[in-house]
Design a protein around this motif. Structure first.
Motif, short mmCIF file in Angstrom:
data_model
loop_
_atom_site.label_atom_id
_atom_site.label_comp_id
_atom_site.label_asym_id
_atom_site.label_seq_id
_atom_site.Cartn_x
_atom_site.Cartn_y
_atom_site.Cartn_z
N PRO A 105 44.15 -44.38 123.73
CA PRO A 105 42.86 -43.86 123.25
C PRO A 105 42.84 -42.33 123.17
O PRO A 105 42.23 -41.77 122.24
N TRP A 151 44.47 -41.36 119.86
CA TRP A 151 43.62 -41.57 118.69
C TRP A 151 42.46 -40.59 118.64
O TRP A 151 41.97 -40.26 117.56
N SER A 152 42.03 -40.11 119.79
CA SER A 152 40.97 -39.10 119.78
C SER A 152 41.46 -37.79 119.16
O SER A 152 40.69 -37.06 118.53
N GLU A 186 41.41 -38.37 115.43
CA GLU A 186 40.02 -38.31 114.96
C GLU A 186 39.53 -36.87 114.90
O GLU A 186 38.78 -36.49 113.99
N ARG A 187 39.95 -36.06 115.85
CA ARG A 187 39.58 -34.64 115.82
C ARG A 187 40.11 -33.97 114.56
O ARG A 187 39.45 -33.09 113.97
#
Length: 238
Positions: A206, A209-210, A213-214
């Protein structure tokens, strides 16, 4: 017979070319079709269960053959063909002679014109795709590196059969498939963000993936696009 994770099986073992894969998170035996690699992936939760998934696959030989037969067939790079570049249909045309391929546009849209015949024509067109891919992916890689405050990396372009990119954080190298240049620009940008994010987290946790996404926001539509359209891109020129 002793099976091992990552082992490739010949077609006569289960009816189609197959690769063994151990996934500790898997709750059951399963089969996934890898259209890009042209093989079935036999998945088991542990290495000791690989023999069971091989036996299971033998009962699914017809199903696997049907799924593999549905994958896109090779699309030659030849005059008169239409390929995708940045998600736009792009026609191929011969100029005669031995000139390098170049990208232009006419009243009908994007056009790649090249010299050469047969394999020489195809090679020139592929070289153009590689040049465009290198320039585009280098630019997007640099943007994402700056966003994260990371040092430059060594980037290369290749043609793997079943991967879009790879990142080696320990020696700061990123390798991309030139074929992603056929995808729409947001998908290309997603791939660059995907690999750059591996310099921060080497896994797909996770936290990883953050970071993605950023860099680009919601990555899920782009991942889905590659899953749905990837086999067709890998078939071009083969």
């Amino acid at each position: 017979m002793q099976y091992r994770n990552g082992q490739r099986l010949p077609p006569d073992a289960v009816g189609v070319p197959a690769r063994l894969s151990v996934n500790p998170r898997a709750r059951r035996l399963s089969i996934r079709i890898d259209g890009r690699a042209g093989e079935a992936v036999l998945i088991a939760p542990s290495e000791r269960k690989l023999g069971e998934v091989v036996a299971f696959a033998r009962t699914k030989a017809s199903w696997m053959r049907e799924r593999l037969a549905e994958r896109p067939q090779g699309a030659p790079l030849e005059p008169g063909a239409t390929v995708s570049l940045f998600g736009r249909p792009t026609r191929l045309a011969s100029t005669g002679g031995a000139g390098a391929a170049r990208l232009t546009e006419d009243e009908e849209g994007p056009l790649i014109v090249s010299g050469g015949e047969g394999e020489a024509f195809a090679r020139r067109v592929e070289n153009l795709f590689k040049r465009v891919a290198r320039d585009t992916l280098q630019a997007r890689t640099d943007v994402h590196l700056r966003t994260l405050g990371l040092r430059p990396v060594k980037m290369s372009i290749a043609d793997p059969r079943s991967r879009w990119g790879s990142c080696s954080p320990h020696n700061r190298t990123i390798r991309y498939s030139w074929r992603v240049i056929m995808a729409p620009p947001p998908v290309i940008d997603y791939l660059a963000a995907h690999e750059v994010a591996h310099l921060v987290h080497a896994d797909h946790s996770p936290a990883y993936w953050s970071v993605v996404e950023r860099l680009i926001g919601d990555h899920r539509p782009h991942r889905k696009w590659l899953r749905d359209n990837g086999p067709a891109l890998h078939a071009v020129g083969r």
